[in-house]
Design a protein around this motif. Structure first.
Motif, PDB file in Angstrom:
ATOM      1  N   LYS A  75       3.767   1.807   1.025  1.00  0.00           N
ATOM      2  CA  LYS A  75       4.631   2.051   2.186  1.00  0.00           C
ATOM      3  C   LYS A  75       5.787   1.037   2.173  1.00  0.00           C
ATOM      4  CE  LYS A  75       4.155   2.524   7.175  1.00  0.00           C
ATOM      5  NZ  LYS A  75       3.253   2.476   8.315  1.00  0.00           N
ATOM      6  N   PRO A 119       3.038  -1.437  13.789  1.00  0.00           N
ATOM      7  CA  PRO A 119       1.762  -1.407  13.064  1.00  0.00           C
ATOM      8  C   PRO A 119       0.567  -1.760  13.950  1.00  0.00           C
ATOM      9  CG  PRO A 119       2.897  -3.470  12.656  1.00  0.00           C
ATOM     10  CD  PRO A 119       3.818  -2.646  13.518  1.00  0.00           C
ATOM     11  N   SER A 120      -0.606  -1.376  13.499  1.00  0.00           N
ATOM     12  CA  SER A 120      -1.845  -1.861  14.129  1.00  0.00           C
ATOM     13  C   SER A 120      -1.999  -3.313  13.690  1.00  0.00           C
ATOM     14  CB  SER A 120      -3.031  -1.045  13.622  1.00  0.00           C
ATOM     15  OG  SER A 120      -3.196  -1.289  12.235  1.00  0.00           O
ATOM     16  N   ARG A 167      -5.696  -5.246   1.583  1.00  0.00           N
ATOM     17  CA  ARG A 167      -6.752  -4.619   2.395  1.00  0.00           C
ATOM     18  C   ARG A 167      -7.396  -5.650   3.329  1.00  0.00           C
ATOM     19  NH1 ARG A 167     -12.374  -4.152  -0.364  1.00  0.00           N
ATOM     20  NH2 ARG A 167     -12.244  -5.925  -1.742  1.00  0.00           N
ATOM     21  N   TYR A 199       8.593  -1.445   3.641  1.00  0.00           N
ATOM     22  CA  TYR A 199       8.802  -2.286   4.821  1.00  0.00           C
ATOM     23  C   TYR A 199      10.047  -3.144   4.640  1.00  0.00           C
ATOM     24  CZ  TYR A 199       3.888  -1.389   6.023  1.00  0.00           C
ATOM     25  OH  TYR A 199       2.692  -0.798   6.346  1.00  0.00           O
ATOM     26  N   LYS A 258      -4.376  -4.512  12.037  1.00  0.00           N
ATOM     27  CA  LYS A 258      -4.867  -4.506  10.649  1.00  0.00           C
ATOM     28  C   LYS A 258      -3.697  -4.353   9.665  1.00  0.00           C
ATOM     29  CE  LYS A 258      -9.541  -2.660  10.742  1.00  0.00           C
ATOM     30  NZ  LYS A 258     -10.353  -1.497  10.464  1.00  0.00           N
ATOM     31  N   GLU A 259      -2.780  -3.426  10.024  1.00  0.00           N
ATOM     32  CA  GLU A 259      -1.630  -3.204   9.133  1.00  0.00           C
ATOM     33  C   GLU A 259      -0.771  -4.468   9.084  1.00  0.00           C
ATOM     34  OE1 GLU A 259       0.567   0.350  10.092  1.00  0.00           O
ATOM     35  OE2 GLU A 259       2.064  -0.042   8.522  1.00  0.00           O
ATOM     36  N   ASN A 319       0.839  -1.214   0.000  1.00  0.00           N
ATOM     37  CA  ASN A 319       0.000   0.000   0.000  1.00  0.00           C
ATOM     38  C   ASN A 319       0.871   1.259   0.000  1.00  0.00           C
ATOM     39  OD1 ASN A 319      -2.221  -1.656   0.031  1.00  0.00           O
ATOM     40  ND2 ASN A 319      -2.511  -1.539   2.240  1.00  0.00           N
ATOM     41  N   GLN A 336      -2.119  -6.962   6.762  1.00  0.00           N
ATOM     42  CA  GLN A 336      -1.840  -6.635   5.361  1.00  0.00           C
ATOM     43  C   GLN A 336      -0.407  -6.999   4.986  1.00  0.00           C
ATOM     44  OE1 GLN A 336      -2.950  -2.500   5.219  1.00  0.00           O
ATOM     45  NE2 GLN A 336      -5.108  -2.965   5.288  1.00  0.00           N
TER      46      GLN A 336
END
Ligand code: MEV
Length: 449
Positions: free
Chosen positions: A75, A360-361, A108, A77, A363-364, A73, A367
């Motif tokens: 970003k 991260p959360s 997502r 990593y 959710k992240e 997304n 993903q």
């Protein structure tokens, strides 16, 4: 019989001495030395590790590596990986870099609901039970208020409660099925505590209500436990590019490669034998990140395998298709992960892994893990439909074989050079090293003459 009582109460040294004498048949001092070699120098850190489980004697190390060049997304990593399997990290890094150059991976989260069940048996009228439940479910949920309050403040809690009649399958069998939102925690402890409270209260409510006859008001709680199958805590990831942008892949023209790739994924959709290995490859990546971040890989595995069978047949988690000259590759699976609670903050390296990912959360993290599963699968299938996996695998494996055979630096160089263009096997390497060593002995003998 080597029965021992209160083993857990022995000191670490006493435990090791006992297993050394009774199972390893070695001198306890040598065994202690061997185990002590893997203890942390920092006594406090060692104590902390020993506290994670019971009867801990030492630490069992696994490589902690990273796969750079991930874009998920938009970003960047650098993904932490804990795995003992050679080639996994290298293959993943390669695939991530390839797709980084083609816009990266999009991912997502579709939903984050988790599930828990109170399994019980009821000896009365099922219809009466249903209406009683409908009239009292609000009060029932309120009995767990003290447990759900702080989760509610974070935006989570119990989402729903439902009575499910399973008595047509098993006499008198019913369930309370609850859905939960556990925010950034995996939520196992929270869910199980709530379920045990709800189960206990439910039993009492039915028993003490005059709505039921006295001899048909027995709710027998069988168990209260979360389900590791979380089909509504689900994530997907995808990559796509024009077929020609795939370039030449391991000597294959883009069209030819894309066609073989799509067919390979199709095979894993329709054949269970292939699907199992295919998904195992995906889990090579998923598990590595799950372990590195201090999450429960057994929960993740069981959930994913159940999901892979949800159509009635075990199938591939990934899909590939070509649409108007675009190559598409995607993956979808349920996964429950935490970025707070459990080992995530207790294990110093899990904490570092999460820092590396920018804290991260959950959710992240879902993903990122979906992107990793997709890339691991891309790397495996790419190799399988082009060069075969053994070339890459055995190259990585060679260093393990050399270590096992205690090859010297010079021998390793000779072996690597010799096997550059040959098939590697343990026996072939063994034979070649033997030849090298024999010829060295003969040379030394000759020099002495
Ligand atoms: C090996 O650990 C994993 C693979 O077998 C996966 C696959 O076949 O897709 C290479």
């Amino acid at each position: 019989m080597k029965k021992i009582s209160s083993f857990s109460k022995l000191s670490k040294y006493e435990k090791i001495s006992w297993i050394a004498k009774n199972f390893l048949y070695e001198n306890p001092v040598d065994v202690i030395e061997n185990f002590a070699g893997f203890w942390y120098e920092n006594v406090e850190a060692q104590k902390q590790f020993e506290g994670f489980s019971e009867n801990t004697l030492t630490n069992f190390h696994l490589p902690f590596g990273v796969a750079p060049n991930f874009i998920v997304n938009h970003k960047d990593y650098c993904v932490p990986m804990v795995t003992e399997e050679s080639s996994v990290v290298a293959a993943l890094s390669n695939a991530a870099k390839f797709w980084m150059e083609r816009g990266g991976i999009s991912a997502r989260v579709l939903d984050t609901k988790k599930i828990g069940q109170v399994h019980f048996f009821f000896n009365g009228d099922g219809n009466k039970l249903k209406s009683f439940f409908e009239n009292n479910k609000k009060d029932l949920l309120n009995t767990a208020k003290d447990l759900t309050e702080s989760m509610e403040k974070r935006g989570g809690g119990i989402i729903s409660i439902e009575l499910i009649d399973k008595s047509d399958i098993e006499p008198e069998y019913y369930q309370l099925k609850l859905e939960f939102e556990t925010c950034d925690s995996m939520g196992a402890n929270f869910i199980n505590s709530v379920l045990e409270r709800i189960g206990q209260e439910w039993r009492g409510m039915v028993k003490h209500s005059d709505y039921f006859d006295k001899d048909s008001n027995e709710v027998e709680i069988n168990m209260c436990i979360l389900s590791n199958y979380t089909p509504d805590c689900i994530v997907e990831a995808q990559v796509s590019c024009k077929i020609e942008d795939l370039g030449i892949v391991n000597g294959f023209a883009p069209n030819h490669f894309a066609d073989k790739f799509v067919k390979a994924i199709r095979i894993a959709e329709i054949d269970v034998y292939r699907a199992t290995t295919h998904n195992k490859g995906i889990l090579n990546g998923i598990d590595s990140v799950v372990i590195a971040t201090g999450n429960d890989f057994r929960a993740v595995e069981s959930c994913i395998h159940t999901y892979a069978s949800h159509s009635g047949q075990y199938r591939s988690l990934s899909k590939a298709w070509i649409d108007q000259n675009i190559f598409n590759f995607s993956i979808k699976f349920p996964i429950a992960l935490g970025t707070v609670g459990g080992l995530t903050k207790l294990h110093p390296l899990a904490k570092t892994s999460l820092q590396l990912l920018g804290n991260p959360s959950s959710k992240e993290l879902m993903q990122i893990v979906a992107a990793v599963g997709l890339m691991q699968n891309y790397a495996a299938v790419k190799s399988l439909v082009t060069t075969g996996i053994q070339v890459g695998h055995m190259k990585m494996h060679l260093s393990n074989i050399l270590a096992e055979l205690k090859a010297t630096v010079d021998e390793a160089k000779e072996v690597e050079n010799y096997f550059k263009d040959k098939v590697i096997s343990v026996s072939e390497v063994k034979n070649y090293i033997k030849k090298l060593r024999d010829s060295l002995i003969s040379k030394n003998k000759l020099e002495k003459i």
